[in-house]
Design a protein around this motif. Structure first.
Motif, PDB file in Angstrom:
ATOM      1  N   GLU A  98      53.987  47.030  32.447  1.00 48.47           N
ATOM      2  CA  GLU A  98      52.802  46.786  33.267  1.00 48.47           C
ATOM      3  C   GLU A  98      51.724  46.111  32.429  1.00 48.47           C
ATOM      4  N   VAL A  99      50.931  45.281  33.095  1.00 45.25           N
ATOM      5  CA  VAL A  99      49.823  44.597  32.431  1.00 45.25           C
ATOM      6  C   VAL A  99      48.556  44.906  33.216  1.00 45.25           C
ATOM      7  N   ASP A 100      47.508  45.251  32.496  1.00 41.41           N
ATOM      8  CA  ASP A 100      46.236  45.588  33.127  1.00 41.41           C
ATOM      9  C   ASP A 100      45.689  44.378  33.893  1.00 41.41           C
ATOM     10  N   LEU A 101      45.269  44.629  35.118  1.00 41.32           N
ATOM     11  CA  LEU A 101      44.733  43.572  35.976  1.00 41.32           C
ATOM     12  C   LEU A 101      43.531  42.873  35.343  1.00 41.32           C
ATOM     13  N   SER A 102      42.691  43.626  34.644  1.00 44.28           N
ATOM     14  CA  SER A 102      41.481  43.037  34.046  1.00 44.28           C
ATOM     15  C   SER A 102      41.828  41.947  33.030  1.00 44.28           C
ATOM     16  N   ILE A 103      42.952  42.106  32.352  1.00 43.31           N
ATOM     17  CA  ILE A 103      43.382  41.069  31.386  1.00 43.31           C
ATOM     18  C   ILE A 103      43.755  39.791  32.132  1.00 43.31           C
ATOM     19  N   ILE A 104      44.531  39.942  33.188  1.00 41.19           N
ATOM     20  CA  ILE A 104      44.961  38.775  33.973  1.00 41.19           C
ATOM     21  C   ILE A 104      43.766  38.075  34.615  1.00 41.19           C
ATOM     22  N   LEU A 105      42.801  38.850  35.083  1.00 36.61           N
ATOM     23  CA  LEU A 105      41.613  38.257  35.720  1.00 36.61           C
ATOM     24  C   LEU A 105      40.748  37.487  34.735  1.00 36.61           C
ATOM     25  N   ASN A 106      40.947  37.715  33.442  1.00 39.56           N
ATOM     26  CA  ASN A 106      40.195  36.960  32.429  1.00 39.56           C
ATOM     27  C   ASN A 106      40.877  35.653  32.016  1.00 39.56           C
ATOM     28  N   PHE A 107      42.067  35.397  32.528  1.00 37.86           N
ATOM     29  CA  PHE A 107      42.723  34.116  32.258  1.00 37.86           C
ATOM     30  C   PHE A 107      41.920  33.026  32.966  1.00 37.86           C
ATOM     31  N   ASN A 108      41.751  31.893  32.320  1.00 40.63           N
ATOM     32  CA  ASN A 108      40.921  30.811  32.873  1.00 40.63           C
ATOM     33  C   ASN A 108      41.366  30.366  34.262  1.00 40.63           C
ATOM     34  N   ARG A 109      42.657  30.236  34.462  1.00 43.28           N
ATOM     35  CA  ARG A 109      43.157  29.774  35.764  1.00 43.28           C
ATOM     36  C   ARG A 109      42.822  30.787  36.859  1.00 43.28           C
ATOM     37  N   MET A 110      42.970  32.074  36.541  1.00 49.05           N
ATOM     38  CA  MET A 110      42.645  33.112  37.532  1.00 49.05           C
ATOM     39  C   MET A 110      41.144  33.156  37.791  1.00 49.05           C
ATOM     40  N   LYS A 111      40.351  32.942  36.765  1.00 54.00           N
ATOM     41  CA  LYS A 111      38.894  32.891  36.967  1.00 54.00           C
ATOM     42  C   LYS A 111      38.547  31.777  37.944  1.00 54.00           C
ATOM     43  N   GLU A 112      39.186  30.635  37.771  1.00 56.66           N
ATOM     44  CA  GLU A 112      38.929  29.483  38.644  1.00 56.66           C
ATOM     45  C   GLU A 112      39.362  29.779  40.088  1.00 56.66           C
ATOM     46  N   ILE A 113      40.526  30.354  40.241  1.00 57.03           N
ATOM     47  CA  ILE A 113      41.037  30.654  41.582  1.00 57.03           C
ATOM     48  C   ILE A 113      40.168  31.699  42.274  1.00 57.03           C
ATOM     49  N   MET A 114      39.750  32.716  41.531  1.00 59.01           N
ATOM     50  CA  MET A 114      39.040  33.860  42.108  1.00 59.01           C
ATOM     51  C   MET A 114      37.515  33.699  42.112  1.00 59.01           C
ATOM     52  N   LYS A 115      37.012  32.522  41.818  1.00 55.69           N
ATOM     53  CA  LYS A 115      35.553  32.344  41.733  1.00 55.69           C
ATOM     54  C   LYS A 115      34.851  32.637  43.064  1.00 55.69           C
ATOM     55  N   GLU A 116      35.580  32.563  44.171  1.00 55.35           N
ATOM     56  CA  GLU A 116      35.001  32.851  45.487  1.00 55.35           C
ATOM     57  C   GLU A 116      34.830  34.349  45.725  1.00 55.35           C
ATOM     58  N   CYS A 117      35.440  35.167  44.875  1.00 55.59           N
ATOM     59  CA  CYS A 117      35.354  36.624  45.020  1.00 55.59           C
ATOM     60  C   CYS A 117      34.583  37.183  43.823  1.00 55.59           C
ATOM     61  N   PRO A 118      33.275  37.316  43.934  1.00 54.94           N
ATOM     62  CA  PRO A 118      32.492  37.744  42.769  1.00 54.94           C
ATOM     63  C   PRO A 118      32.711  39.213  42.375  1.00 54.94           C
ATOM     64  N   LYS A 143      45.803  49.894  38.975  1.00 57.07           N
ATOM     65  CA  LYS A 143      45.232  48.553  38.743  1.00 57.07           C
ATOM     66  C   LYS A 143      46.002  47.803  37.656  1.00 57.07           C
ATOM     67  N   MET A 144      47.304  47.859  37.799  1.00 50.58           N
ATOM     68  CA  MET A 144      48.197  47.171  36.870  1.00 50.58           C
ATOM     69  C   MET A 144      49.092  46.230  37.663  1.00 50.58           C
ATOM     70  N   LEU A 145      49.572  45.194  36.995  1.00 55.06           N
ATOM     71  CA  LEU A 145      50.535  44.267  37.578  1.00 55.06           C
ATOM     72  C   LEU A 145      51.857  44.467  36.866  1.00 55.06           C
ATOM     73  N   LYS A 146      52.925  44.439  37.641  1.00 56.67           N
ATOM     74  CA  LYS A 146      54.244  44.718  37.072  1.00 56.67           C
ATOM     75  C   LYS A 146      55.280  43.840  37.748  1.00 56.67           C
ATOM     76  N   ARG A 147      56.209  43.354  36.953  1.00 55.43           N
ATOM     77  CA  ARG A 147      57.347  42.626  37.515  1.00 55.43           C
ATOM     78  C   ARG A 147      58.215  43.578  38.308  1.00 55.43           C
ATOM     79  N   LYS A 148      58.775  43.096  39.398  1.00 51.24           N
ATOM     80  CA  LYS A 148      59.675  43.944  40.190  1.00 51.24           C
ATOM     81  C   LYS A 148      61.011  44.128  39.487  1.00 51.24           C
ATOM     82  N   VAL A 149      61.414  43.118  38.730  1.00 54.72           N
ATOM     83  CA  VAL A 149      62.639  43.194  37.934  1.00 54.72           C
ATOM     84  C   VAL A 149      62.215  43.123  36.473  1.00 54.72           C
ATOM     85  N   SER A 150      62.651  44.095  35.680  1.00 57.89           N
ATOM     86  CA  SER A 150      62.243  44.154  34.275  1.00 57.89           C
ATOM     87  C   SER A 150      62.585  42.871  33.541  1.00 57.89           C
TER      88      SER A 150
END
Length: 164
Positions: A98-118, A143-150
């Motif tokens: 599992e990877v913490d969602l907060s880490i993924i939300l700090n990726f530049n691409r995700m910041k750009e995509i999610m800019k409409e959701c403050p 609040k974690m993201l996980k692959r469905k297949v390891s």
């Protein structure tokens, strides 16, 4: 605008026949005939793509959901995890992968995509919605993201990883 058309390379007799029959063709039709076939097909293809995805263009909420899902599925894909050392180490460092969602939300691409959701709550809801039908990634209550297949790199992939 109408114009008499006489094609080059035709015999004199066919030219005379064209003039005598007073053949008129709209300029737009003649111009279209002269366009390369590839350009016409390319335009038709673009129109088809737009028609198929018209609901995405009309509904910005749907468009955002699709973009989030696509990006998260890419991040957790085998191909990306083999190339992205940072994310691969995060996934493999946790036994449940599992990877913490907060880490993924700090990726530049995700910041750009999610800019409409403050607000963070909005982002979480959008991610939950986007991943409902994902075959690659799931969102956990922690609040974690996980692959469905390891993710288990095979021997060839391990050799590639060690070479990097």
């Amino acid at each position: 605008r109408m114009e008499k058309v006489v094609k080059s390379g035709e015999s004199e007799e066919s030219k005379k026949r064209a003039h005598s029959e007073n053949e008129e063709v709209p300029m737009e039709v003649e111009k279209q005939k002269n366009k390369p076939e590839k350009k016409r097909k390319s335009k038709e293809k673009k129109k088809d793509i737009l028609a198929k995805n018209s609901n995405l263009l009309v509904d910005p909420k749907r468009q955002l959901t699709v973009a989030v899902k696509k990006q998260l599925e890419f991040y957790f894909s085998d191909a990306n995890l083999l190339n992205d050392k940072f994310l691969r180490n995060l996934v493999l460092s946790n036994p449940s992968q599992e990877v913490d969602l907060s880490i993924i939300l700090n990726f530049n691409r995700m910041k750009e995509i999610m800019k409409e959701c403050p607000a963070l709550e909005e982002k979480e809801e959008k991610i939950k919605e986007a991943l409902k039908h994902s075959s690659v990634v799931t969102y956990t209550e922690q609040k974690m993201l996980k692959r469905k297949v390891s993710f288990v790199p095979d021997q060839i992939d391990n050799e590639k990883l060690q070479a990097r």
